[in-house]
Design a protein around this motif. Structure first.
Motif, PDB file in Angstrom:
ATOM      1  N   ASP A  28      46.580  24.553  31.131  1.00  0.00           N
ATOM      2  CA  ASP A  28      47.670  25.346  31.859  1.00  0.00           C
ATOM      3  C   ASP A  28      47.343  26.775  32.554  1.00  0.00           C
ATOM      4  O   ASP A  28      47.407  27.225  33.555  1.00  0.00           O
ATOM      5  CB  ASP A  28      48.865  25.392  31.314  1.00  0.00           C
ATOM      6  N   GLU A  29      46.552  27.425  31.352  1.00  0.00           N
ATOM      7  CA  GLU A  29      46.099  28.742  31.980  1.00  0.00           C
ATOM      8  C   GLU A  29      45.241  28.802  33.049  1.00  0.00           C
ATOM      9  O   GLU A  29      45.073  29.702  33.967  1.00  0.00           O
ATOM     10  CB  GLU A  29      45.675  29.562  30.577  1.00  0.00           C
ATOM     11  N   ILE A  30      44.140  27.842  32.971  1.00  0.00           N
ATOM     12  CA  ILE A  30      43.155  27.641  33.922  1.00  0.00           C
ATOM     13  C   ILE A  30      43.799  27.118  35.271  1.00  0.00           C
ATOM     14  O   ILE A  30      43.401  27.964  36.147  1.00  0.00           O
ATOM     15  CB  ILE A  30      42.154  26.604  33.390  1.00  0.00           C
ATOM     16  N   ALA A  31      44.582  26.489  35.227  1.00  0.00           N
ATOM     17  CA  ALA A  31      45.389  26.248  36.521  1.00  0.00           C
ATOM     18  C   ALA A  31      46.246  27.233  37.131  1.00  0.00           C
ATOM     19  O   ALA A  31      46.373  27.426  38.406  1.00  0.00           O
ATOM     20  CB  ALA A  31      46.066  24.708  36.317  1.00  0.00           C
ATOM     21  N   ALA A  32      46.839  28.006  36.225  1.00  0.00           N
ATOM     22  CA  ALA A  32      47.553  29.177  36.464  1.00  0.00           C
ATOM     23  C   ALA A  32      46.957  30.206  37.114  1.00  0.00           C
ATOM     24  O   ALA A  32      47.677  30.793  38.134  1.00  0.00           O
ATOM     25  CB  ALA A  32      48.746  29.561  35.589  1.00  0.00           C
ATOM     26  N   TRP A  33      45.726  30.482  36.758  1.00  0.00           N
ATOM     27  CA  TRP A  33      45.041  31.642  37.241  1.00  0.00           C
ATOM     28  C   TRP A  33      45.066  31.952  38.922  1.00  0.00           C
ATOM     29  O   TRP A  33      45.267  33.162  39.056  1.00  0.00           O
ATOM     30  CB  TRP A  33      43.486  31.489  36.705  1.00  0.00           C
ATOM     31  N   PRO A  34      44.511  31.016  39.622  1.00  0.00           N
ATOM     32  CA  PRO A  34      44.462  31.534  40.929  1.00  0.00           C
ATOM     33  C   PRO A  34      45.870  32.019  41.669  1.00  0.00           C
ATOM     34  O   PRO A  34      45.929  32.749  42.404  1.00  0.00           O
ATOM     35  CB  PRO A  34      44.183  30.204  41.581  1.00  0.00           C
ATOM     36  N   ASP A  35      46.917  31.408  41.246  1.00  0.00           N
ATOM     37  CA  ASP A  35      48.274  32.028  41.969  1.00  0.00           C
ATOM     38  C   ASP A  35      48.970  32.815  40.826  1.00  0.00           C
ATOM     39  O   ASP A  35      50.189  33.432  41.062  1.00  0.00           O
ATOM     40  CB  ASP A  35      49.204  30.595  42.022  1.00  0.00           C
ATOM     41  N   ALA A  36      48.504  33.358  39.882  1.00  0.00           N
ATOM     42  CA  ALA A  36      49.228  34.232  38.752  1.00  0.00           C
ATOM     43  C   ALA A  36      49.258  35.729  39.382  1.00  0.00           C
ATOM     44  O   ALA A  36      48.434  36.165  39.868  1.00  0.00           O
ATOM     45  CB  ALA A  36      48.309  34.119  37.441  1.00  0.00           C
ATOM     46  N   GLU A  38      49.199  39.758  38.622  1.00  0.00           N
ATOM     47  CA  GLU A  38      48.437  40.582  37.745  1.00  0.00           C
ATOM     48  C   GLU A  38      48.780  40.597  36.462  1.00  0.00           C
ATOM     49  O   GLU A  38      48.209  40.577  35.472  1.00  0.00           O
ATOM     50  CB  GLU A  38      48.292  41.856  38.390  1.00  0.00           C
ATOM     51  N   VAL A  39      50.299  40.730  36.321  1.00  0.00           N
ATOM     52  CA  VAL A  39      50.920  40.811  34.905  1.00  0.00           C
ATOM     53  C   VAL A  39      50.424  39.691  34.165  1.00  0.00           C
ATOM     54  O   VAL A  39      50.067  39.719  32.821  1.00  0.00           O
ATOM     55  CB  VAL A  39      52.349  41.009  34.959  1.00  0.00           C
ATOM     56  N   ARG A  40      50.727  38.208  34.716  1.00  0.00           N
ATOM     57  CA  ARG A  40      50.379  37.008  34.294  1.00  0.00           C
ATOM     58  C   ARG A  40      48.771  37.043  33.756  1.00  0.00           C
ATOM     59  O   ARG A  40      48.456  36.230  32.923  1.00  0.00           O
ATOM     60  CB  ARG A  40      51.034  36.000  34.930  1.00  0.00           C
ATOM     61  N   ARG A  41      48.115  37.304  34.699  1.00  0.00           N
ATOM     62  CA  ARG A  41      46.515  37.328  34.418  1.00  0.00           C
ATOM     63  C   ARG A  41      46.147  38.076  33.191  1.00  0.00           C
ATOM     64  O   ARG A  41      45.589  37.541  32.275  1.00  0.00           O
ATOM     65  CB  ARG A  41      45.809  37.877  35.444  1.00  0.00           C
ATOM     66  N   ALA A  42      46.813  39.400  33.264  1.00  0.00           N
ATOM     67  CA  ALA A  42      46.485  40.073  32.085  1.00  0.00           C
ATOM     68  C   ALA A  42      46.873  39.600  30.861  1.00  0.00           C
ATOM     69  O   ALA A  42      46.310  39.704  29.524  1.00  0.00           O
ATOM     70  CB  ALA A  42      47.068  41.579  32.154  1.00  0.00           C
ATOM     71  N   ALA A  43      48.076  38.712  30.681  1.00  0.00           N
ATOM     72  CA  ALA A  43      48.621  38.492  29.543  1.00  0.00           C
ATOM     73  C   ALA A  43      47.768  36.935  29.345  1.00  0.00           C
ATOM     74  O   ALA A  43      47.326  36.961  27.818  1.00  0.00           O
ATOM     75  CB  ALA A  43      50.169  37.728  29.928  1.00  0.00           C
TER      76      ALA A  43
END
Length: 76
Positions: A28-36, A38-43
């Motif tokens: 889920d984290e790998i799939a979310a990365w491209p559209d995340a 900046e706050v979500r990426r840092a999390a």
């Protein structure tokens, strides 16, 4: 400052199929990365660093600090 992708090009999951063996991210984290955001990426970066025992730098101006914790077990 953009959070760089933690991906290092070693594409393999652990024996349970839950975590990336190189960086400790979930599917889920790998799939979310491209559209995340900046706050979500840092999390994601903070959670995976804690999961694997790798520290991550605090974002500029942040009052957050991250500490190293026990590494996740890896299949042999």
């Amino acid at each position: 400052m953009a959070t760089p992708s933690p991906c290092c090009g070693i594409c393999a999951l652990d024996a349970s199929g839950t975590f990336c063996t190189a960086r400790g991210r979930t599917l889920d984290e790998i799939a979310a990365w491209p559209d995340a955001t900046e706050v979500r990426r840092a999390a994601i970066a903070a959670v995976t660093a804690a999961r694997t025992g790798r520290g991550v730098p605090s974002p500029p101006g942040s009052t957050l600090t991250f500490r190293k914790v026990r590494r996740m077990s890896r299949p042999r």
